[in-house]
Design a protein around this motif. Structure first.
Motif, PDB file in Angstrom:
ATOM      1  N   LEU A 139       4.909  -4.274  -5.031  1.00  0.00           N
ATOM      2  CA  LEU A 139       4.654  -2.907  -4.537  1.00  0.00           C
ATOM      3  C   LEU A 139       4.363  -1.889  -5.346  1.00  0.00           C
ATOM      4  O   LEU A 139       3.715  -0.936  -5.298  1.00  0.00           O
ATOM      5  CB  LEU A 139       6.083  -2.597  -3.614  1.00  0.00           C
ATOM      6  N   ASP A 140       4.890  -2.119  -6.734  1.00  0.00           N
ATOM      7  CA  ASP A 140       4.848  -1.216  -7.708  1.00  0.00           C
ATOM      8  C   ASP A 140       3.500  -1.136  -8.663  1.00  0.00           C
ATOM      9  O   ASP A 140       3.253  -0.580  -9.453  1.00  0.00           O
ATOM     10  CB  ASP A 140       5.971  -1.014  -8.523  1.00  0.00           C
ATOM     11  N   ASP A 141       2.859  -2.405  -8.282  1.00  0.00           N
ATOM     12  CA  ASP A 141       1.539  -2.744  -9.063  1.00  0.00           C
ATOM     13  C   ASP A 141       0.368  -1.550  -8.823  1.00  0.00           C
ATOM     14  O   ASP A 141       0.262  -1.337  -7.718  1.00  0.00           O
ATOM     15  CB  ASP A 141       0.922  -4.070  -8.760  1.00  0.00           C
ATOM     16  N   GLU A 142      -0.316  -1.129  -9.859  1.00  0.00           N
ATOM     17  CA  GLU A 142      -1.407  -0.367  -9.743  1.00  0.00           C
ATOM     18  C   GLU A 142      -2.658  -1.229  -8.913  1.00  0.00           C
ATOM     19  O   GLU A 142      -3.307  -0.458  -8.209  1.00  0.00           O
ATOM     20  CB  GLU A 142      -1.907  -0.008 -11.291  1.00  0.00           C
ATOM     21  N   ASP A 143      -2.541  -2.530  -9.233  1.00  0.00           N
ATOM     22  CA  ASP A 143      -3.836  -3.186  -8.684  1.00  0.00           C
ATOM     23  C   ASP A 143      -3.288  -3.187  -6.909  1.00  0.00           C
ATOM     24  O   ASP A 143      -2.291  -3.828  -6.478  1.00  0.00           O
ATOM     25  CB  ASP A 143      -3.741  -4.722  -9.113  1.00  0.00           C
ATOM     26  N   GLU A 144      -4.321  -2.891  -6.397  1.00  0.00           N
ATOM     27  CA  GLU A 144      -4.375  -2.683  -4.960  1.00  0.00           C
ATOM     28  C   GLU A 144      -4.247  -3.928  -4.031  1.00  0.00           C
ATOM     29  O   GLU A 144      -3.400  -4.122  -3.317  1.00  0.00           O
ATOM     30  CB  GLU A 144      -5.714  -2.021  -4.433  1.00  0.00           C
ATOM     31  N   TYR A 145      -4.875  -5.088  -4.569  1.00  0.00           N
ATOM     32  CA  TYR A 145      -4.457  -6.325  -4.062  1.00  0.00           C
ATOM     33  C   TYR A 145      -3.181  -6.915  -4.064  1.00  0.00           C
ATOM     34  O   TYR A 145      -2.632  -7.276  -3.227  1.00  0.00           O
ATOM     35  CB  TYR A 145      -5.628  -7.257  -4.807  1.00  0.00           C
ATOM     36  N   SER A 146      -2.616  -6.518  -5.411  1.00  0.00           N
ATOM     37  CA  SER A 146      -1.113  -7.158  -5.540  1.00  0.00           C
ATOM     38  C   SER A 146      -0.266  -6.356  -4.806  1.00  0.00           C
ATOM     39  O   SER A 146       0.729  -7.035  -4.481  1.00  0.00           O
ATOM     40  CB  SER A 146      -0.872  -6.998  -7.072  1.00  0.00           C
ATOM     41  N   GLN A 147      -0.375  -5.269  -4.674  1.00  0.00           N
ATOM     42  CA  GLN A 147       0.424  -4.259  -3.732  1.00  0.00           C
ATOM     43  C   GLN A 147       0.391  -4.530  -2.430  1.00  0.00           C
ATOM     44  O   GLN A 147       1.281  -4.807  -1.597  1.00  0.00           O
ATOM     45  CB  GLN A 147      -0.210  -2.768  -4.030  1.00  0.00           C
ATOM     46  N   GLY A 148      -0.855  -4.822  -2.043  1.00  0.00           N
ATOM     47  CA  GLY A 148      -1.181  -5.061  -0.549  1.00  0.00           C
ATOM     48  C   GLY A 148      -0.462  -6.649  -0.180  1.00  0.00           C
ATOM     49  O   GLY A 148       0.110  -6.860   0.750  1.00  0.00           O
ATOM     50  N   LEU A 149      -0.545  -7.562  -1.142  1.00  0.00           N
ATOM     51  CA  LEU A 149       0.016  -8.926  -0.750  1.00  0.00           C
ATOM     52  C   LEU A 149       1.458  -8.890  -0.801  1.00  0.00           C
ATOM     53  O   LEU A 149       2.099  -9.392   0.215  1.00  0.00           O
ATOM     54  CB  LEU A 149      -0.645  -9.802  -1.932  1.00  0.00           C
TER      55      LEU A 149
END
Ligand SMILES: Cc1cc2nc3c(=O)[nH]c(=O)nc-3n(C[C@H](O)[C@H](O)[C@H](O)COP(=O)(O)OP(=O)(O)OC[C@H]3O[C@@H](n4cnc5c(N)ncnc54)[C@H](O)[C@@H]3O)c2cc1C
Length: 382
Positions: free
Chosen positions: A341-351
């Motif tokens: 959830l803390d990732d800058e990458d939107e895809y990782s956050q979304g997953l």
């Protein structure tokens, strides 16, 4: 034993016209950056979006004009629902009111309730929550212990509800309460009430979900007065009305498209040259999706004919939510990454967001065991 009714359905031309209309609306929303696509769209609460959707005519679509509706068919409503979900539109504020509370009031509510509430729902100004589950009776609704006792001009409610989504930000809850003894039939003696969340005698306490968000609540009622004309139907009809409401609650595309944006993102990321494993898994998901869509649209057709396809709805909910739980697991296997959830990458956050919400997909609205019990009963297997 009865057979399930899933007749294949060709959407009529007016449904295609409605699809074009809602796509134009959603494209305009995105072009003007009014919302960012959400991966759990119908859980995302955005009153501004709901007001705009209402203005464009997408809330209360099937209701009579007299109450702010558009007098469209269930099939036109069906395509709007699926387009909203496909676009990741944040429809959470109006979702419950539009999907089940409004139709319930329209069918069984008093004239005053219809006049007071339906036009406000249809204009995107009035939101609802579901007050069914209780601390000791989530699955077993008939065991509800919240009581409503007769007083002059109305009823007084005492008891508690749990897991009540958005109770802290909606205007009304539809509360299932015991108004009489169960007697021989344990489904007897229940009634439903439209309860204003600003009434005296209501206390709403937050429960945090897995991702730390505040979506659901505990709700306590202490001598909370509800006027007579806010009862749905007549005393003792609660079970019949709840069952009818669940047909609306369980059969729509929201039961297999909660995380459809994630699947779309997977397909975009994989691109035009998937490896064999990616092609097989994505192909399998696409076929499941197409089948679910046919089942769900067929139920919209039955609702259009005035039916109450409770068991068919249970089947769609069971198979549909199993599908939407599988999506993030397959995405994670096909494109391995440490989701956060803390990732800058939107895809990782979304997953990460979907992975934390997915366990609830099969629980909310009835667990698989309960749904399969209903299906088995209807097939004469128990
Ligand atoms: C995200 C989310 C939002 C929700 N929002 C709302 C809401 O807005 N309003 C509302 O009223 N409720 C809401 N719920 C509650 C939801 O409907 C209940 O959690 C659900 O019905 C299960 O009830 P329970 O949690 O009490 O579990 P229980 O009923 O205690 O069940 C626990 C386990 O036992 C199994 N089980 C229970 N009875 C049987 C049986 N007879 N046979 C076989 N297995 C059985 C269940 O399948 C489950 O696995 C929400 C839940 C979630 C997760």
């Amino acid at each position: 034993m009865r057979a399930f009714r899933f007749e294949s359905l060709t959407l009529p031309p007016e449904a295609d016209a409605m699809r074009r209309k809602v796509r134009v609306f959603l494209e305009d929303e995105r072009a003007n950056r009014r919302y960012a696509a959400h991966r759990t769209s119908w859980s995302t609460f955005d009153p501004e979006f709901s007001r705009r959707a209402a203005k464009a005519g997408f809330i209360g679509m099937t209701w009579p004009r007299q109450y702010g509706g558009g007098e469209y068919s269930n099939l036109e409503r069906f395509v709007v629902t699926e387009e909203m979900l496909a676009a990741g539109a944040p429809g959470g504020a109006h979702w419950i009111a539009d999907r089940q509370s409004g139709p319930q009031i329209l069918k069984h509510g008093s004239e005053r309730a219809k006049e007071l509430i339906l036009p406000r729902i249809a204009s995107g100004e009035c939101y609802f929550g579901i007050g069914m589950s209780e601390p000791d009776s989530g699955s077993d609704l008939a065991a509800a212990r919240t009581r409503a006792d007769r007083v002059e001009d109305g009823w007084v409610i005492n008891g508690a509800k749990i897991w009540t989504s958005n109770a802290h930000r909606v205007h009304y809850l539809i509360v299932l309460a015991r108004t009489g003894p169960p007697g021989q039939d344990r489904h007897a003696g229940l009634s439903q009430f439209i309860v204003d969340t600003t009434s005296k005698g209501i206390e709403i306490r937050p429960i945090m979900n897995l991702s730390g968000g505040h979506e659901f609540n505990e709700v306590f009622f202490k001598d909370c007065f509800v006027p007579d004309d806010m009862m749905i139907g007549k005393p003792g009809e609660g079970w019949t009305h709840v069952t009818g409401e669940l047909a609306f609650e369980r059969a729509g595309p929201d039961r297999f498209m909660s995380d459809i944006r994630l699947l779309v993102e997977l397909i975009n990321k994989v691109g035009h040259e998937p490896n064999e494993r990616q092609a097989v898994e994505i192909g399998r998901l696409a076929v499941h999706f197409a089948t679910l869509r046919r089942m769900s649209s067929s139920i919209a057709g039955l609702l259009e004919q005035g039916g109450t396809p409770v068991t068919e709805a249970a089947l769609v909910k069971d198979v549909g939510t199993a599908f939407e739980r599988e999506v993030p697991e397959i995405v994670r296997k096909l494109l391995p990454m440490e989701a956060s959830l803390d990732d800058e990458d939107e895809y990782s956050q979304g997953l990460a967001h979907v992975l934390l919400h997915a366990p609830s997909f099969t629980i909310r609205g009835g667990t698989p065991e309960i749904l399969r019990g209903m299906i088995a009963r209807s097939l004469g297997l128990r």
